[in-house]
Scaffold this motif. Structure first.
Motif, PDB file in Angstrom:
ATOM      1  N   VAL A  66       9.932 -11.036 -68.767  1.00 13.00           N
ATOM      2  CA  VAL A  66      10.513 -12.366 -69.659  1.00 13.00           C
ATOM      3  C   VAL A  66      12.022 -12.305 -69.771  1.00 13.00           C
ATOM      4  O   VAL A  66      12.586 -11.677 -69.508  1.00 13.00           O
ATOM      5  CB  VAL A  66       9.942 -11.947 -71.248  1.00 13.00           C
ATOM      6  N   THR A  67      11.966 -14.017 -70.073  1.00 19.75           N
ATOM      7  CA  THR A  67      13.743 -14.072 -70.426  1.00 19.75           C
ATOM      8  C   THR A  67      13.275 -13.880 -72.385  1.00 19.75           C
ATOM      9  O   THR A  67      12.955 -14.193 -72.582  1.00 19.75           O
ATOM     10  CB  THR A  67      13.794 -15.501 -69.961  1.00 19.75           C
ATOM     11  N   VAL A  68      14.586 -13.413 -72.176  1.00 18.83           N
ATOM     12  CA  VAL A  68      15.018 -12.778 -73.766  1.00 18.83           C
ATOM     13  C   VAL A  68      16.133 -13.322 -74.698  1.00 18.83           C
ATOM     14  O   VAL A  68      15.747 -13.500 -75.389  1.00 18.83           O
ATOM     15  CB  VAL A  68      15.042 -10.930 -73.644  1.00 18.83           C
ATOM     16  N   ALA A  69      17.039 -13.999 -73.156  1.00 19.73           N
ATOM     17  CA  ALA A  69      18.141 -14.046 -73.675  1.00 19.73           C
ATOM     18  C   ALA A  69      18.530 -15.099 -73.073  1.00 19.73           C
ATOM     19  O   ALA A  69      19.139 -14.769 -71.739  1.00 19.73           O
ATOM     20  CB  ALA A  69      19.389 -13.181 -74.106  1.00 19.73           C
ATOM     21  N   GLY A 102      19.416  -2.415 -66.619  1.00 18.67           N
ATOM     22  CA  GLY A 102      19.009  -1.884 -68.263  1.00 18.67           C
ATOM     23  C   GLY A 102      17.639  -1.124 -67.751  1.00 18.67           C
ATOM     24  O   GLY A 102      17.378  -0.548 -67.157  1.00 18.67           O
ATOM     25  N   ARG A 103      17.437  -0.013 -69.385  1.00 13.64           N
ATOM     26  CA  ARG A 103      16.523   0.562 -69.221  1.00 13.64           C
ATOM     27  C   ARG A 103      14.826  -0.098 -69.004  1.00 13.64           C
ATOM     28  O   ARG A 103      14.372  -0.361 -67.993  1.00 13.64           O
ATOM     29  CB  ARG A 103      16.009   1.797 -70.031  1.00 13.64           C
ATOM     30  N   THR A 104      14.962  -1.332 -69.969  1.00  8.23           N
ATOM     31  CA  THR A 104      13.883  -2.082 -69.470  1.00  8.23           C
ATOM     32  C   THR A 104      14.301  -3.896 -69.577  1.00  8.23           C
ATOM     33  O   THR A 104      13.653  -4.453 -69.032  1.00  8.23           O
ATOM     34  CB  THR A 104      13.215  -2.351 -71.477  1.00  8.23           C
ATOM     35  N   SER A 105      15.534  -4.050 -69.664  1.00 12.54           N
ATOM     36  CA  SER A 105      15.888  -5.065 -69.665  1.00 12.54           C
ATOM     37  C   SER A 105      16.566  -5.210 -68.248  1.00 12.54           C
ATOM     38  O   SER A 105      17.460  -4.675 -67.379  1.00 12.54           O
ATOM     39  CB  SER A 105      17.201  -5.666 -70.316  1.00 12.54           C
ATOM     40  N   VAL A 116      13.020  -8.590 -70.063  1.00 22.71           N
ATOM     41  CA  VAL A 116      12.672  -7.401 -69.911  1.00 22.71           C
ATOM     42  C   VAL A 116      11.666  -8.206 -69.358  1.00 22.71           C
ATOM     43  O   VAL A 116      10.563  -8.201 -68.765  1.00 22.71           O
ATOM     44  CB  VAL A 116      12.464  -7.559 -71.529  1.00 22.71           C
ATOM     45  N   PRO A 168       7.775  -3.980 -73.458  1.00 20.30           N
ATOM     46  CA  PRO A 168       8.782  -3.214 -72.953  1.00 20.30           C
ATOM     47  C   PRO A 168       8.673  -2.589 -72.033  1.00 20.30           C
ATOM     48  O   PRO A 168       7.678  -1.465 -72.417  1.00 20.30           O
ATOM     49  CB  PRO A 168       9.663  -3.236 -73.148  1.00 20.30           C
TER      50      PRO A 168
HETATM   51  C1  LIG Z   1      11.639  -9.566 -74.687  1.00 23.46           C
HETATM   52  C2  LIG Z   1      10.784  -8.716 -75.518  1.00 23.46           C
HETATM   53  C3  LIG Z   1       9.555  -7.958 -75.173  1.00 23.46           C
HETATM   54  C4  LIG Z   1      11.474  -7.640 -75.954  1.00 23.46           C
HETATM   55  O1  LIG Z   1      10.811  -6.925 -76.858  1.00 23.46           O
HETATM   56  P1  LIG Z   1      11.582  -6.139 -78.097  1.00 23.46           P
HETATM   57  O2  LIG Z   1      10.591  -5.160 -79.261  1.00 23.46           O
HETATM   58  O3  LIG Z   1      12.519  -6.670 -78.520  1.00 23.46           O
HETATM   59  O4  LIG Z   1      11.949  -5.027 -77.370  1.00 23.46           O
HETATM   60  P2  LIG Z   1      13.365  -4.148 -77.397  1.00 23.46           P
HETATM   61  O5  LIG Z   1      14.052  -4.375 -78.171  1.00 23.46           O
HETATM   62  O6  LIG Z   1      12.965  -2.815 -76.738  1.00 23.46           O
HETATM   63  O7  LIG Z   1      14.469  -4.691 -76.165  1.00 23.46           O
HETATM   64  C5  LIG Z   1      14.151  -4.799 -74.756  1.00 23.46           C
HETATM   65  C6  LIG Z   1      15.186  -5.189 -74.085  1.00 23.46           C
HETATM   66  O8  LIG Z   1      15.282  -6.051 -74.363  1.00 23.46           O
HETATM   67  C7  LIG Z   1      16.734  -6.238 -74.174  1.00 23.46           C
HETATM   68  N1  LIG Z   1      17.193  -7.050 -75.655  1.00 23.46           N
HETATM   69  C8  LIG Z   1      16.505  -7.740 -76.477  1.00 23.46           C
HETATM   70  N2  LIG Z   1      17.261  -8.226 -76.901  1.00 23.46           N
HETATM   71  C9  LIG Z   1      18.106  -9.171 -76.639  1.00 23.46           C
HETATM   72  C10 LIG Z   1      19.085 -10.245 -76.644  1.00 23.46           C
HETATM   73  N3  LIG Z   1      18.479 -11.157 -77.512  1.00 23.46           N
HETATM   74  N4  LIG Z   1      20.495 -10.159 -75.546  1.00 23.46           N
HETATM   75  C11 LIG Z   1      20.013  -9.208 -74.333  1.00 23.46           C
HETATM   76  N5  LIG Z   1      19.030  -8.124 -73.921  1.00 23.46           N
HETATM   77  C12 LIG Z   1      18.365  -7.688 -74.712  1.00 23.46           C
HETATM   78  C13 LIG Z   1      17.077  -4.471 -75.160  1.00 23.46           C
HETATM   79  O9  LIG Z   1      18.611  -3.656 -75.658  1.00 23.46           O
HETATM   80  C14 LIG Z   1      16.892  -3.671 -74.253  1.00 23.46           C
HETATM   81  O10 LIG Z   1      17.255  -3.420 -73.220  1.00 23.46           O
HETATM   82  P3  LIG Z   1      17.218  -1.580 -72.397  1.00 23.46           P
HETATM   83  O11 LIG Z   1      15.742  -1.833 -72.505  1.00 23.46           O
HETATM   84  O12 LIG Z   1      17.297  -2.395 -70.934  1.00 23.46           O
HETATM   85  O13 LIG Z   1      17.967  -1.563 -73.072  1.00 23.46           O
HETATM   86  C15 LIG Z   1      10.141  -9.610 -76.901  1.00 23.46           C
HETATM   87  O14 LIG Z   1      11.057  -9.747 -77.623  1.00 23.46           O
HETATM   88  C16 LIG Z   1       9.306 -10.952 -76.196  1.00 23.46           C
HETATM   89  O15 LIG Z   1       8.407 -11.104 -76.282  1.00 23.46           O
HETATM   90  N6  LIG Z   1      10.043 -12.131 -76.629  1.00 23.46           N
HETATM   91  C17 LIG Z   1       9.538 -13.098 -75.909  1.00 23.46           C
HETATM   92  C18 LIG Z   1       9.510 -12.969 -75.097  1.00 23.46           C
HETATM   93  C19 LIG Z   1       9.862 -15.309 -74.023  1.00 23.46           C
HETATM   94  O16 LIG Z   1       8.550 -15.191 -74.343  1.00 23.46           O
HETATM   95  N7  LIG Z   1      10.366 -15.487 -73.640  1.00 23.46           N
HETATM   96  C20 LIG Z   1       9.716 -16.782 -73.007  1.00 23.46           C
HETATM   97  C21 LIG Z   1       9.762 -18.305 -73.791  1.00 23.46           C
HETATM   98  S1  LIG Z   1      10.159 -19.736 -73.193  1.00 23.46           S
END
Ligand SMILES: CC(C)(COP(=O)(O)OP(=O)(O)OC[C@H]1O[C@@H](n2cnc3c(N)ncnc32)[C@H](O)[C@@H]1OP(=O)(O)O)[C@@H](O)C(=O)NCCC(=O)NCCS
Length: 135
Positions: free
Chosen positions: A58-61, A87-90, A119, A127
């Motif tokens: 999924v796109t996180v950022a 990264g670990r999960t990213s 992610v 993740p």
């Molecule tokens: C992506 C998602 C699963 C992450 O869940 P989370 O509980 O925040 O997970 P974590 O905090 O463990 O972060 C997971 C990884 O993402 C990275 N990450 C989280 N937010 C970030 C950001 N804003 N920018 C960059 N990396 C980010 C973390 O550093 C981590 O990386 P690593 O494992 O390589 O060290 C959750 O935020 C989500 O489902 N978001 C919506 C995604 C989505 O629907 N996208 C489409 C939009 S239309």
């Protein structure tokens, strides 16, 4: 960035996505809507992230995105995406977008570039670690 405003050539590597910009993708001024280009970028980044993560992402950022040049109806829009960090999960992808437009002869411009983070997620959308790279 002056180089971005000069005609260039398509990169000598595998294209990730390629699509022609159509009139349905325009903004009120008649140029191609930036959101359409952002969509192409997100798809291209997801293609390489999905491949490297061997499954769902999924796109996180969107970390950065710069529009250098407009895109016009009829331009052939090509996205070249590559994974720039794992990264670990990213996974972070860099996406370069090129438009080839016909102006008597074909001219190619680098129109947009972006970096996005994805992610890797499991079936519950949680993740999961990115697996080792397959040889
Ligand atoms: C992506 C998602 C699963 C992450 O869940 P989370 O509980 O925040 O997970 P974590 O905090 O463990 O972060 C997971 C990884 O993402 C990275 N990450 C989280 N937010 C970030 C950001 N804003 N920018 C960059 N990396 C980010 C973390 O550093 C981590 O990386 P690593 O494992 O390589 O060290 C959750 O935020 C989500 O489902 N978001 C919506 C995604 C989505 O629907 N996208 C489409 C939009 S239309």
């Amino acid at each position: 960035m002056p180089h971005s405003y000069s005609p260039t050539q398509l990169p000598d590597r595998e294209v990730t996505t390629r699509l022609m910009a159509t009139p349905t993708d325009t903004n009120v001024a008649g140029d191609i809507f930036g959101g359409w280009i952002m969509s192409q970028i997100d798809i291209a980044g997801a293609v390489v992230a999905h491949k490297r993560a061997q499954g769902r992402v999924v796109t996180v950022a969107v970390n950065s995105l710069q529009f250098h040049q407009p895109v016009y109806v009829g331009d052939m829009v090509s996205c070249y995406a590559q994974i720039s960090h794992v990264g670990r999960t990213s996974l972070t992808a860099t996406v370069e977008v090129y438009a080839v437009r016909e102006r008597g002869r074909a001219e190619c411009y680098k129109v947009t570039e972006a970096t996005l983070t994805y992610v890797a997620v499991d079936d519950d959308r949680q993740p999961r670690p990115v697996p080792p790279e397959q040889s």
